[in-house]
Scaffold this active site. Structure first.
Site, PDB file in Angstrom:
ATOM      1  N   ASP A   9     -59.432  13.962 -63.137  1.00  0.00           N
ATOM      2  CA  ASP A   9     -60.048  13.059 -62.161  1.00  0.00           C
ATOM      3  C   ASP A   9     -61.162  13.844 -61.458  1.00  0.00           C
ATOM      4  OD1 ASP A   9     -58.782  14.713 -60.338  1.00  0.00           O
ATOM      5  OD2 ASP A   9     -57.691  13.113 -59.304  1.00  0.00           O
ATOM      6  N   HIS A  10     -61.731  13.256 -60.404  1.00  0.00           N
ATOM      7  CA  HIS A  10     -62.820  13.931 -59.675  1.00  0.00           C
ATOM      8  C   HIS A  10     -62.361  15.270 -59.081  1.00  0.00           C
ATOM      9  CE1 HIS A  10     -60.485  11.359 -57.065  1.00  0.00           C
ATOM     10  NE2 HIS A  10     -60.849  12.109 -56.032  1.00  0.00           N
ATOM     11  N   CYS A  66     -56.132  17.722 -62.145  1.00  0.00           N
ATOM     12  CA  CYS A  66     -56.493  16.947 -60.954  1.00  0.00           C
ATOM     13  C   CYS A  66     -56.559  17.932 -59.795  1.00  0.00           C
ATOM     14  CB  CYS A  66     -55.551  15.761 -60.720  1.00  0.00           C
ATOM     15  SG  CYS A  66     -53.831  16.154 -60.343  1.00  0.00           S
ATOM     16  N   GLY A  67     -56.503  17.467 -58.566  1.00  0.00           N
ATOM     17  CA  GLY A  67     -56.603  18.398 -57.445  1.00  0.00           C
ATOM     18  C   GLY A  67     -55.452  19.395 -57.447  1.00  0.00           C
ATOM     19  N   THR A  68     -54.261  18.883 -57.690  1.00  0.00           N
ATOM     20  CA  THR A  68     -53.054  19.726 -57.678  1.00  0.00           C
ATOM     21  C   THR A  68     -52.425  19.921 -59.051  1.00  0.00           C
ATOM     22  OG1 THR A  68     -51.695  17.765 -57.363  1.00  0.00           O
ATOM     23  CG2 THR A  68     -52.434  18.922 -55.353  1.00  0.00           C
ATOM     24  N   GLY A  69     -52.742  19.058 -59.983  1.00  0.00           N
ATOM     25  CA  GLY A  69     -52.052  19.031 -61.279  1.00  0.00           C
ATOM     26  C   GLY A  69     -50.786  18.196 -61.238  1.00  0.00           C
ATOM     27  N   GLY A  71     -50.188  14.865 -59.704  1.00  0.00           N
ATOM     28  CA  GLY A  71     -50.285  13.422 -59.958  1.00  0.00           C
ATOM     29  C   GLY A  71     -50.540  13.114 -61.424  1.00  0.00           C
ATOM     30  N   HIS A  99     -40.176  27.027 -74.993  1.00  0.00           N
ATOM     31  CA  HIS A  99     -38.863  26.434 -74.683  1.00  0.00           C
ATOM     32  C   HIS A  99     -38.900  24.908 -74.607  1.00  0.00           C
ATOM     33  CE1 HIS A  99     -37.038  30.300 -72.723  1.00  0.00           C
ATOM     34  NE2 HIS A  99     -37.634  30.543 -73.855  1.00  0.00           N
ATOM     35  N   ASN A 100     -39.975  24.359 -74.070  1.00  0.00           N
ATOM     36  CA  ASN A 100     -40.015  22.914 -73.796  1.00  0.00           C
ATOM     37  C   ASN A 100     -40.870  22.139 -74.787  1.00  0.00           C
ATOM     38  OD1 ASN A 100     -40.553  24.384 -70.702  1.00  0.00           O
ATOM     39  ND2 ASN A 100     -38.581  23.458 -71.189  1.00  0.00           N
ATOM     40  N   ARG A 110     -57.641  22.598 -57.123  1.00  0.00           N
ATOM     41  CA  ARG A 110     -57.611  23.037 -55.722  1.00  0.00           C
ATOM     42  C   ARG A 110     -56.551  24.111 -55.509  1.00  0.00           C
ATOM     43  NH1 ARG A 110     -57.853  16.713 -53.850  1.00  0.00           N
ATOM     44  NH2 ARG A 110     -60.016  16.380 -54.480  1.00  0.00           N
ATOM     45  N   HIS A 134     -33.434  25.392 -78.100  1.00  0.00           N
ATOM     46  CA  HIS A 134     -34.424  24.638 -77.325  1.00  0.00           C
ATOM     47  C   HIS A 134     -34.711  23.286 -77.955  1.00  0.00           C
ATOM     48  CE1 HIS A 134     -34.887  28.172 -74.931  1.00  0.00           C
ATOM     49  NE2 HIS A 134     -35.244  28.893 -75.974  1.00  0.00           N
ATOM     50  N   ARG A 137     -32.308  20.679 -76.735  1.00  0.00           N
ATOM     51  CA  ARG A 137     -32.627  20.226 -75.363  1.00  0.00           C
ATOM     52  C   ARG A 137     -33.866  19.314 -75.343  1.00  0.00           C
ATOM     53  NH1 ARG A 137     -31.371  26.419 -73.719  1.00  0.00           N
ATOM     54  NH2 ARG A 137     -29.109  26.206 -73.840  1.00  0.00           N
TER      55      ARG A 137
HETATM   56  C1  RB5 Z   1     -57.417  13.223 -55.436  1.00  0.00           C
HETATM   57  O1  RB5 Z   1     -57.872  13.312 -54.131  1.00  0.00           O
HETATM   58  C2  RB5 Z   1     -56.064  13.933 -55.557  1.00  0.00           C
HETATM   59  O2  RB5 Z   1     -55.086  13.195 -54.920  1.00  0.00           O
HETATM   60  C3  RB5 Z   1     -55.716  14.135 -57.022  1.00  0.00           C
HETATM   61  O3  RB5 Z   1     -56.710  14.871 -57.636  1.00  0.00           O
HETATM   62  C4  RB5 Z   1     -54.434  14.873 -57.307  1.00  0.00           C
HETATM   63  O4  RB5 Z   1     -54.347  16.048 -56.593  1.00  0.00           O
HETATM   64  C5  RB5 Z   1     -53.199  14.066 -57.238  1.00  0.00           C
HETATM   65  O5  RB5 Z   1     -52.086  14.545 -57.513  1.00  0.00           O
END
Ligand code: RB5
Length: 152
Positions: A9-10, A66-69, A71, A99-100, A110, A134, A137
């Site tokens: 995403d962005h 994504c920002g955190t990976g 979502g 393993h997975n 981020r 593995h 599982r």
């Molecule tokens: C977008 O702002 C942010 O929510 C998305 O990139 C991600 O971090 C969601 O998990």
């Protein structure tokens, strides 16, 4: 050379572009399902397109940012047959393959810098599933997609 699908995403756009360019230079065949700009977009739709490419056999493995990976990984893991692993260290990336039998790596732009992210990508792409205990599982994970496995 291995076929890879990549998407973000962005919030993951810059890291996705860095990884895409690097892998293309190394000779990987990279399918980019977007996003293609910093305009706000919805990560579940990117996850949907990337997972479809894997299930269609257009790519062996995927990388989603994504920002955190988080979502984009949650979304990808809703798709039967997909095992997405959120990895921000090399050990986890290797283990996710060994393993997975993970077929998607997710990361957060981020959260980590591009240098570590590229090391993680290489550990993931070069990893090998070990099978054996593995495999049982992973098969039990697949059974969860169809209502669950039975305890022996
Ligand atoms: C977008 O702002 C942010 O929510 C998305 O990139 C991600 O971090 C969601 O998990």
């Amino acid at each position: 050379m291995m076929k890879i699908v990549i998407g973000s995403d962005h919030g993951g756009f810059h890291l996705k572009e860095t990884i895409r360019r690097e892998l293309a230079e190394e000779g990987y065949e990279v399918k980019d399902v977007g996003t293609h700009s910093l305009d706000s977009c919805d990560y579940p739709l990117i996850a949907q397109d990337a997972t479809a490419a894997i299930l269609a056999g257009e790519a062996e493995l995927g990388i989603l940012i994504c920002g955190t990976g988080i979502g984009i990984g949650i979304a990808a893991n809703k798709v039967p047959g997909i095992r997405a692993a959120l990895c921000h260290d090399v050990f986890s990336a290797k283990a996710s393959r060994a393993h997975n039998n993970a077929n998607i790596l997710t990361m957060g732009e981020r959260v980590i810098g591009p240098g570590l992210a590229l090391e993680i990508v290489h550990a993931f792409l070069e990893g090998q599933f070990e099978g054996g205990r593995h495999e049982r599982r992973v098969n039990e994970i697949t059974a969860l997609e169809q209502g669950g496995a039975t305890h022996e």
